[in-house]
Write a protein that holds these residues in place. Structure first.
Motif, PDB file in Angstrom:
ATOM      1  N   LEU A  33       5.677   1.281   7.191  1.00  7.79           N
ATOM      2  CA  LEU A  33       4.725   1.667   6.149  1.00  7.79           C
ATOM      3  C   LEU A  33       3.640   2.574   6.719  1.00  7.79           C
ATOM      4  O   LEU A  33       3.303   3.601   6.118  1.00  7.79           O
ATOM      5  N   LEU A  34       3.101   2.217   7.859  1.00  6.02           N
ATOM      6  CA  LEU A  34       2.023   3.024   8.456  1.00  6.02           C
ATOM      7  C   LEU A  34       2.516   4.400   8.897  1.00  6.02           C
ATOM      8  O   LEU A  34       1.776   5.381   8.792  1.00  6.02           O
ATOM      9  N   THR A  35       3.759   4.493   9.363  1.00  3.97           N
ATOM     10  CA  THR A  35       4.290   5.819   9.712  1.00  3.97           C
ATOM     11  C   THR A  35       4.567   6.625   8.439  1.00  3.97           C
ATOM     12  O   THR A  35       4.279   7.818   8.399  1.00  3.97           O
ATOM     13  N   GLN A  36       5.070   5.960   7.418  1.00  6.96           N
ATOM     14  CA  GLN A  36       5.333   6.638   6.132  1.00  6.96           C
ATOM     15  C   GLN A  36       4.033   7.195   5.548  1.00  6.96           C
ATOM     16  O   GLN A  36       4.003   8.305   5.023  1.00  6.96           O
ATOM     17  N   ASP A  37       2.956   6.408   5.655  1.00  8.55           N
ATOM     18  CA  ASP A  37       1.654   6.829   5.117  1.00  8.55           C
ATOM     19  C   ASP A  37       0.884   7.727   6.088  1.00  8.55           C
ATOM     20  O   ASP A  37      -0.264   8.072   5.843  1.00  8.55           O
ATOM     21  N   LYS A  38       1.518   8.056   7.209  1.00  8.52           N
ATOM     22  CA  LYS A  38       0.960   8.944   8.226  1.00  8.52           C
ATOM     23  C   LYS A  38      -0.344   8.409   8.837  1.00  8.52           C
ATOM     24  O   LYS A  38      -1.235   9.165   9.190  1.00  8.52           O
ATOM     25  N   LEU A  39      -0.433   7.082   8.951  1.00  3.75           N
ATOM     26  CA  LEU A  39      -1.587   6.467   9.598  1.00  3.75           C
ATOM     27  C   LEU A  39      -1.345   6.274  11.094  1.00  3.75           C
ATOM     28  O   LEU A  39      -2.288   6.114  11.865  1.00  3.75           O
ATOM     29  N   THR A  90       1.506   7.840  14.257  1.00 10.59           N
ATOM     30  CA  THR A  90       2.616   8.760  14.518  1.00 10.59           C
ATOM     31  C   THR A  90       3.856   7.948  14.891  1.00 10.59           C
ATOM     32  O   THR A  90       3.740   6.947  15.606  1.00 10.59           O
ATOM     33  N   PRO A  91       4.999   8.362  14.401  1.00 11.99           N
ATOM     34  CA  PRO A  91       6.224   7.606  14.689  1.00 11.99           C
ATOM     35  C   PRO A  91       6.589   7.672  16.173  1.00 11.99           C
ATOM     36  O   PRO A  91       6.288   8.640  16.854  1.00 11.99           O
ATOM     37  N   LEU A  92       7.233   6.638  16.613  1.00 12.45           N
ATOM     38  CA  LEU A  92       7.782   6.599  17.957  1.00 12.45           C
ATOM     39  C   LEU A  92       9.024   7.483  18.015  1.00 12.45           C
ATOM     40  O   LEU A  92       9.646   7.738  16.978  1.00 12.45           O
ATOM     41  N   ALA A  93       9.385   7.905  19.204  1.00  5.60           N
ATOM     42  CA  ALA A  93      10.659   8.605  19.372  1.00  5.60           C
ATOM     43  C   ALA A  93      11.769   7.636  18.968  1.00  5.60           C
ATOM     44  O   ALA A  93      11.653   6.427  19.173  1.00  5.60           O
ATOM     45  N   LYS A  94      12.841   8.159  18.402  1.00  5.13           N
ATOM     46  CA  LYS A  94      13.924   7.303  17.896  1.00  5.13           C
ATOM     47  C   LYS A  94      14.452   6.339  18.968  1.00  5.13           C
ATOM     48  O   LYS A  94      14.751   5.191  18.671  1.00  5.13           O
ATOM     49  N   HIS A 127       7.873  -1.687  21.452  1.00  7.02           N
ATOM     50  CA  HIS A 127       7.123  -0.445  21.267  1.00  7.02           C
ATOM     51  C   HIS A 127       6.359  -0.455  19.943  1.00  7.02           C
ATOM     52  O   HIS A 127       5.228   0.028  19.867  1.00  7.02           O
ATOM     53  N   MET A 128       6.975  -1.002  18.894  1.00  7.18           N
ATOM     54  CA  MET A 128       6.288  -1.080  17.596  1.00  7.18           C
ATOM     55  C   MET A 128       5.067  -1.990  17.698  1.00  7.18           C
ATOM     56  O   MET A 128       4.008  -1.675  17.148  1.00  7.18           O
ATOM     57  N   LYS A 129       5.216  -3.113  18.379  1.00  6.16           N
ATOM     58  CA  LYS A 129       4.090  -4.035  18.555  1.00  6.16           C
ATOM     59  C   LYS A 129       2.944  -3.339  19.274  1.00  6.16           C
ATOM     60  O   LYS A 129       1.783  -3.456  18.874  1.00  6.16           O
ATOM     61  N   HIS A 130       3.274  -2.618  20.338  1.00  8.81           N
ATOM     62  CA  HIS A 130       2.257  -1.901  21.100  1.00  8.81           C
ATOM     63  C   HIS A 130       1.566  -0.849  20.226  1.00  8.81           C
ATOM     64  O   HIS A 130       0.342  -0.717  20.244  1.00  8.81           O
ATOM     65  N   LYS A 131       2.356  -0.140  19.436  1.00  9.64           N
ATOM     66  CA  LYS A 131       1.814   0.900  18.550  1.00  9.64           C
ATOM     67  C   LYS A 131       0.860   0.285  17.520  1.00  9.64           C
ATOM     68  O   LYS A 131      -0.206   0.841  17.242  1.00  9.64           O
ATOM     69  N   LEU A 132       1.228  -0.874  16.959  1.00  6.63           N
ATOM     70  CA  LEU A 132       0.363  -1.550  15.986  1.00  6.63           C
ATOM     71  C   LEU A 132      -0.922  -2.052  16.654  1.00  6.63           C
ATOM     72  O   LEU A 132      -2.000  -1.978  16.060  1.00  6.63           O
ATOM     73  N   ALA A 133      -0.813  -2.537  17.878  1.00  2.21           N
ATOM     74  CA  ALA A 133      -2.008  -2.999  18.604  1.00  2.21           C
ATOM     75  C   ALA A 133      -2.951  -1.829  18.857  1.00  2.21           C
ATOM     76  O   ALA A 133      -4.175  -1.955  18.690  1.00  2.21           O
ATOM     77  N   LEU A 134      -2.407  -0.687  19.239  1.00  2.00           N
ATOM     78  CA  LEU A 134      -3.244   0.507  19.438  1.00  2.00           C
ATOM     79  C   LEU A 134      -3.887   0.950  18.128  1.00  2.00           C
ATOM     80  O   LEU A 134      -5.064   1.326  18.095  1.00  2.00           O
TER      81      LEU A 134
END
Length: 88
Positions: free
Chosen positions: A47-53, A55-59, A66-73
């Motif tokens: 949802l956060l990547t879709q809403d551009k809040l 940036t998406p991780l590399a595929k 990695h998603m957990k780390h991205k959400l923590a950041l």
């Protein structure tokens, strides 16, 4: 931002809490009590990547750690400077 594992776990918990409020405000159903942590992380990340809040991780890095780390950041950037989770 370098995080300690304990700090990252606390930030992730806060990200899921705030993320659920964001989902509700967007008109999206909130998490169900039976939803796994993994499902919550994945749903909020997408949802956060879709809403551009965020940036998406590399595929090739789009996995749960990695998603957990991205959400923590993400949540760390949203918190005020004097927030207890930022002082660790």
């Amino acid at each position: 931002m370098k995080m300690k594992p304990k700090q990252e776990a606390q930030l992730l918990k806060e990200a899921l809490r705030i993320g659920e409020v964001y989902m509700k405000n967007r008109g999206i159903n909130e998490f169900k009590p039976t939803d796994s942590s993994s499902l919550k992380v994945t749903q909020l990340y997408h949802l956060l990547t879709q809403d551009k809040l965020i940036t998406p991780l590399a595929k090739d890095q789009e996995d749960e750690p990695h998603m957990k780390h991205k959400l923590a950041l993400w949540i760390a950037k949203q918190l005020p400077e004097d927030h207890p989770l930022k002082s660790n």
